[in-house]
Design an enzyme around this catalytic site. Structure first.
Site, PDB file in Angstrom:
ATOM      1  N   HIS A   1     -35.257  69.067 -18.723  1.00  0.00           N
ATOM      2  CA  HIS A   1     -36.451  69.576 -19.417  1.00  0.00           C
ATOM      3  C   HIS A   1     -37.575  69.737 -18.402  1.00  0.00           C
ATOM      4  O   HIS A   1     -37.975  68.756 -17.774  1.00  0.00           O
ATOM      5  CB  HIS A   1     -36.914  68.595 -20.496  1.00  0.00           C
ATOM      6  CG  HIS A   1     -35.991  68.516 -21.669  1.00  0.00           C
ATOM      7  ND1 HIS A   1     -36.336  67.892 -22.837  1.00  0.00           N
ATOM      8  CD2 HIS A   1     -34.734  68.984 -21.860  1.00  0.00           C
ATOM      9  CE1 HIS A   1     -35.341  67.982 -23.702  1.00  0.00           C
ATOM     10  NE2 HIS A   1     -34.354  68.629 -23.122  1.00  0.00           N
TER      11      HIS A   1
ATOM     12  N   TYR B   1     -44.234  65.310 -28.875  1.00  0.00           N
ATOM     13  CA  TYR B   1     -44.951  64.071 -29.191  1.00  0.00           C
ATOM     14  C   TYR B   1     -46.087  64.431 -30.137  1.00  0.00           C
ATOM     15  O   TYR B   1     -46.943  65.237 -29.778  1.00  0.00           O
ATOM     16  CB  TYR B   1     -45.576  63.465 -27.936  1.00  0.00           C
ATOM     17  CG  TYR B   1     -44.599  62.777 -27.002  1.00  0.00           C
ATOM     18  CD1 TYR B   1     -43.815  63.493 -26.104  1.00  0.00           C
ATOM     19  CD2 TYR B   1     -44.486  61.387 -26.998  1.00  0.00           C
ATOM     20  CE1 TYR B   1     -42.934  62.845 -25.247  1.00  0.00           C
ATOM     21  CE2 TYR B   1     -43.616  60.734 -26.135  1.00  0.00           C
ATOM     22  CZ  TYR B   1     -42.842  61.458 -25.273  1.00  0.00           C
ATOM     23  OH  TYR B   1     -41.979  60.814 -24.423  1.00  0.00           O
TER      24      TYR B   1
ATOM     25  N   PRO C   1     -41.968  52.243 -25.508  1.00  0.00           N
ATOM     26  CA  PRO C   1     -41.103  53.368 -25.128  1.00  0.00           C
ATOM     27  C   PRO C   1     -41.802  54.734 -25.053  1.00  0.00           C
ATOM     28  O   PRO C   1     -41.198  55.696 -24.598  1.00  0.00           O
ATOM     29  CB  PRO C   1     -40.022  53.378 -26.222  1.00  0.00           C
ATOM     30  CG  PRO C   1     -40.600  52.612 -27.358  1.00  0.00           C
ATOM     31  CD  PRO C   1     -41.575  51.643 -26.793  1.00  0.00           C
TER      32      PRO C   1
ATOM     33  N   LYS D   1     -40.275  54.867 -19.850  1.00  0.00           N
ATOM     34  CA  LYS D   1     -40.235  54.289 -18.491  1.00  0.00           C
ATOM     35  C   LYS D   1     -39.264  53.125 -18.309  1.00  0.00           C
ATOM     36  O   LYS D   1     -38.917  52.780 -17.180  1.00  0.00           O
ATOM     37  CB  LYS D   1     -41.642  53.790 -18.101  1.00  0.00           C
ATOM     38  CG  LYS D   1     -42.632  54.899 -17.848  1.00  0.00           C
ATOM     39  CD  LYS D   1     -42.402  55.528 -16.496  1.00  0.00           C
ATOM     40  CE  LYS D   1     -43.051  56.871 -16.371  1.00  0.00           C
ATOM     41  NZ  LYS D   1     -42.184  58.001 -16.196  1.00  0.00           N
TER      42      LYS D   1
ATOM     43  N   TYR E   1     -45.106  61.162 -15.947  1.00  0.00           N
ATOM     44  CA  TYR E   1     -43.955  61.286 -16.843  1.00  0.00           C
ATOM     45  C   TYR E   1     -42.672  61.551 -16.064  1.00  0.00           C
ATOM     46  O   TYR E   1     -41.641  60.925 -16.318  1.00  0.00           O
ATOM     47  CB  TYR E   1     -44.218  62.393 -17.869  1.00  0.00           C
ATOM     48  CG  TYR E   1     -43.322  62.303 -19.090  1.00  0.00           C
ATOM     49  CD1 TYR E   1     -43.655  61.487 -20.167  1.00  0.00           C
ATOM     50  CD2 TYR E   1     -42.143  63.033 -19.169  1.00  0.00           C
ATOM     51  CE1 TYR E   1     -42.838  61.387 -21.281  1.00  0.00           C
ATOM     52  CE2 TYR E   1     -41.317  62.942 -20.281  1.00  0.00           C
ATOM     53  CZ  TYR E   1     -41.671  62.123 -21.329  1.00  0.00           C
ATOM     54  OH  TYR E   1     -40.850  62.035 -22.426  1.00  0.00           O
TER      55      TYR E   1
HETATM   56  C1  LIG Z   1     -35.442  52.257 -29.057  1.00  0.00           C
HETATM   57  C2  LIG Z   1     -35.628  52.231 -27.561  1.00  0.00           C
HETATM   58  C3  LIG Z   1     -35.888  53.423 -26.899  1.00  0.00           C
HETATM   59  C4  LIG Z   1     -36.049  53.430 -25.514  1.00  0.00           C
HETATM   60  N1  LIG Z   1     -36.317  54.620 -24.900  1.00  0.00           N
HETATM   61  C5  LIG Z   1     -36.437  54.649 -23.561  1.00  0.00           C
HETATM   62  C6  LIG Z   1     -36.574  55.903 -22.848  1.00  0.00           C
HETATM   63  O1  LIG Z   1     -36.602  57.000 -23.442  1.00  0.00           O
HETATM   64  N2  LIG Z   1     -36.648  55.876 -21.490  1.00  0.00           N
HETATM   65  C7  LIG Z   1     -36.585  54.693 -20.797  1.00  0.00           C
HETATM   66  O2  LIG Z   1     -36.655  54.712 -19.556  1.00  0.00           O
HETATM   67  N3  LIG Z   1     -36.430  53.488 -21.431  1.00  0.00           N
HETATM   68  C8  LIG Z   1     -36.339  53.431 -22.792  1.00  0.00           C
HETATM   69  N4  LIG Z   1     -36.109  52.231 -23.400  1.00  0.00           N
HETATM   70  C9  LIG Z   1     -36.018  51.005 -22.622  1.00  0.00           C
HETATM   71  C10 LIG Z   1     -34.634  50.814 -21.981  1.00  0.00           C
HETATM   72  O3  LIG Z   1     -33.633  50.884 -22.959  1.00  0.00           O
HETATM   73  C11 LIG Z   1     -34.590  49.473 -21.234  1.00  0.00           C
HETATM   74  O4  LIG Z   1     -35.713  49.384 -20.400  1.00  0.00           O
HETATM   75  C12 LIG Z   1     -33.299  49.307 -20.413  1.00  0.00           C
HETATM   76  O5  LIG Z   1     -32.221  48.992 -21.270  1.00  0.00           O
HETATM   77  C13 LIG Z   1     -33.442  48.203 -19.358  1.00  0.00           C
HETATM   78  O6  LIG Z   1     -32.208  47.985 -18.719  1.00  0.00           O
HETATM   79  P1  LIG Z   1     -31.831  46.526 -18.184  1.00  0.00           P
HETATM   80  O7  LIG Z   1     -30.484  46.673 -17.562  1.00  0.00           O
HETATM   81  O8  LIG Z   1     -32.933  45.960 -17.406  1.00  0.00           O
HETATM   82  O9  LIG Z   1     -31.741  45.617 -19.489  1.00  0.00           O
HETATM   83  P2  LIG Z   1     -30.722  45.696 -20.714  1.00  0.00           P
HETATM   84  O10 LIG Z   1     -30.337  47.080 -21.000  1.00  0.00           O
HETATM   85  O11 LIG Z   1     -31.353  44.888 -21.802  1.00  0.00           O
HETATM   86  O12 LIG Z   1     -29.426  44.949 -20.171  1.00  0.00           O
HETATM   87  C14 LIG Z   1     -29.370  43.544 -20.028  1.00  0.00           C
HETATM   88  C15 LIG Z   1     -27.938  43.098 -20.218  1.00  0.00           C
HETATM   89  O13 LIG Z   1     -27.860  41.690 -20.018  1.00  0.00           O
HETATM   90  C16 LIG Z   1     -27.045  41.120 -21.034  1.00  0.00           C
HETATM   91  N5  LIG Z   1     -27.424  39.712 -21.200  1.00  0.00           N
HETATM   92  C17 LIG Z   1     -28.487  39.200 -21.853  1.00  0.00           C
HETATM   93  N6  LIG Z   1     -28.482  37.849 -21.788  1.00  0.00           N
HETATM   94  C18 LIG Z   1     -27.387  37.508 -21.076  1.00  0.00           C
HETATM   95  C19 LIG Z   1     -26.838  36.261 -20.690  1.00  0.00           C
HETATM   96  N7  LIG Z   1     -27.419  35.099 -21.031  1.00  0.00           N
HETATM   97  N8  LIG Z   1     -25.695  36.255 -19.957  1.00  0.00           N
HETATM   98  C20 LIG Z   1     -25.093  37.424 -19.595  1.00  0.00           C
HETATM   99  N9  LIG Z   1     -25.576  38.647 -19.952  1.00  0.00           N
HETATM  100  C21 LIG Z   1     -26.710  38.690 -20.679  1.00  0.00           C
HETATM  101  C22 LIG Z   1     -27.336  41.983 -22.252  1.00  0.00           C
HETATM  102  O14 LIG Z   1     -26.303  41.905 -23.233  1.00  0.00           O
HETATM  103  C23 LIG Z   1     -27.437  43.365 -21.629  1.00  0.00           C
HETATM  104  O15 LIG Z   1     -26.194  44.035 -21.574  1.00  0.00           O
HETATM  105  C24 LIG Z   1     -35.939  52.204 -24.785  1.00  0.00           C
HETATM  106  C25 LIG Z   1     -35.660  51.008 -25.457  1.00  0.00           C
HETATM  107  C26 LIG Z   1     -35.503  51.001 -26.819  1.00  0.00           C
HETATM  108  C27 LIG Z   1     -35.183  49.696 -27.516  1.00  0.00           C
END
Ligand SMILES: Cc1cc2nc3c(=O)[nH]c(=O)nc-3n(C[C@H](O)[C@H](O)[C@H](O)COP(=O)(O)OP(=O)(O)OC[C@H]3O[C@@H](n4cnc5c(N)ncnc54)[C@H](O)[C@@H]3O)c2cc1C
Length: 395
Positions: A75, A204, A296, A300, A388
């Site tokens: 996009h 938006y 969200p 980011k 963005y």
């Molecule tokens: C509805 C929604 C929409 C979003 N939209 C956007 C978007 O458009 N763009 C964007 O950039 N971000 C967006 N986000 C945010 C994005 O999804 C997160 O920032 C992203 O998932 C972060 O990745 P991560 O790997 O740090 O954490 P997570 O994806 O949370 O991964 C962490 C992992 O650790 C595991 N875990 C937890 N505790 C333990 C434990 N004790 N032992 C072993 N494993 C464990 C979990 O099961 C998980 O698999 C959105 C979030 C939501 C909820």
């Protein structure tokens, strides 16, 4: 007790943990990834969908971008809507050609799990009682239980990529954590619907009934969000009520509105800003949602997680190649700098587009004036566009 040995123990197989494991593998560094959920659960968790240019570049340069290049939807712009009209922000034109790509987080995770399995390096799902220990010394350990058997990993470093509710941040004594937090008085009700996207770019919308966002996941699937109370129950939102509210908030004076279809997924998410400082505790490094959460609206969260692990992988590579700890020492400060810029942007987008329950008439007029300025000023549009699409990842 069986003891495994690795260089980097990674807790969490979300985007951060999987990408870190992949980047380390490419540089010949061994890791073990521990995840407490099942593989299916991790892949099917519906979350982010907007990838910054830096995330796309990282996936492509690290060899996991083939499907993203084929199926991702690039996009060049977004629409900001208010008072019944959409205003286009041409992000590519304003940023020298940078853009965002719509590609579901679950697709990113699927691609990274496939790469991990192909690498032959360990990835343990459904482990329990993960315990990071000894990270203030030189021989950290991670204890865990697998199939009822207690095991340990001896490692050089621990990467806490276990999200907001993970165990790594919690294993640091509270008096060493500086926490900065803000809860917003609203949440997002998000749906996925079998409906062809009615616009090629995101919309938006600031509406007097509350914020709404038109987005998509594929040429057949529309993703829509609407502002609701943070503690709202999904039971109060039968499909017909969702469509009625979306029509009210997204239908424009020129007749544009989202196409409708069968809703096949829905959920409610609260909105918060959260940062913990520092992001390093001896030989434990936090990355992604384990260290910071953004609302969200600015899209980011996933992108910040990718920027963190890109930097962390470079720092660990430098350490293993030359013994230099320069990258490890600067990891926390450099990651926090990017994090706070993203926090500011996400907070700004959120406050500009949502209607707080206690909003005064003055606040609303000021919000409309800000939107009016934004869509009529090249400088203001450039600032939005730059933030963005995101700046390049530094490492
Ligand atoms: C509805 C929604 C929409 C979003 N939209 C956007 C978007 O458009 N763009 C964007 O950039 N971000 C967006 N986000 C945010 C994005 O999804 C997160 O920032 C992203 O998932 C972060 O990745 P991560 O790997 O740090 O954490 P997570 O994806 O949370 O991964 C962490 C992992 O650790 C595991 N875990 C937890 N505790 C333990 C434990 N004790 N032992 C072993 N494993 C464990 C979990 O099961 C998980 O698999 C959105 C979030 C939501 C909820």
């Amino acid at each position: 007790m069986p003891v495994l040995r690795t260089q980097v123990a990674i807790v969490g197989a979300g985007p951060a943990g999987l990408m870190l494991g992949h980047l380390l593998h490419l540089r010949g560094i061994d890791s073990v990834i521990l995840e407490n959920r099942s593989r299916e659960y991790v892949i099917e968790r519906v979350r982010a969908g907007v990838l910054e240019q830096g995330t796309v570049d990282l996936m492509t340069s690290s060899g996991v971008g083939d499907r993203l290049q084929r199926e991702g939807m690039r996009h060049d712009g977004i629409y900001i809507a208010f008072d019944g009209a959409r205003h286009h922000i041409d992000m590519a034109a304003l940023t020298g050609g940078r853009a965002i790509t719509v590609y579901g987080q679950n697709e990113v995770v699927k691609d990274l799990i496939a790469a991990r399995i192909e690498s032959g390096r360990p990835l343990h799902f459904e482990v329990e009682q993960v315990r990071p220990q000894g990270f203030d010394g030189t021989s950290p350990l991670v204890g865990f239980v697998e199939n009822g058997e207690r095991r340990e990993i001896a490692c050089d470093f621990i990467a806490g990529c276990d999200g907001f509710h993970g165990v790594c941040r919690e294993s640091v004594p509270a008096d060493r954590l500086n926490v900065y937090e803000r809860e917003y008085p609203f949440g997002w009700l998000g749906i996925l619907a079998h409906a062809r996207p009615s616009s090629a770019e995101l919309v938006y919308s600031n509406h007097r009934r509350g914020f709404a966002l038109f987005s998509m996941r594929s040429p057949q699937v529309t993703r829509l969000y609407l502002q609701c109370a943070p503690d709202e129950s999904l039971d109060a939102w039968p499909d017909e009520r969702i469509w009625t509210e979306l029509r009210l908030r997204l239908e424009m004076a020129d007749g544009w509105r989202p196409n409708e279809g069968e809703i096949f997924q829905k959920g409610i998410t609260g909105m918060r800003s959260f940062v913990v400082e520092p992001m390093r505790f001896g030989r434990l490094f936090l990355a992604g949602d384990a260290a910071h959460i953004v609302p969200p609206t600015g899209a980011k969260g996933l992108n910040l997680a990718m920027a963190d692990v890109s930097r962390l992988a470079a720092a660990l590579t430098r350490y293993y190649e030359s013994g230099s700890e320069i990258g490890l020492d600067s990891y926390s400060e450099a990651s926090l700098r990017r994090t706070w810029r993203a926090q500011r942007f996400s907070w700004w987008m959120t406050t500009m587009l949502h209607r707080p329950p206690d909003e005064s008439a003055f606040d609303h007029k000021r919000q409309l004036a800000e939107l009016d300025y934004l869509v009529n000023s090249r400088a203001a549009m450039t600032s939005l566009a730059e933030n963005y699409v995101g700046t390049a990842f530094e490492d």
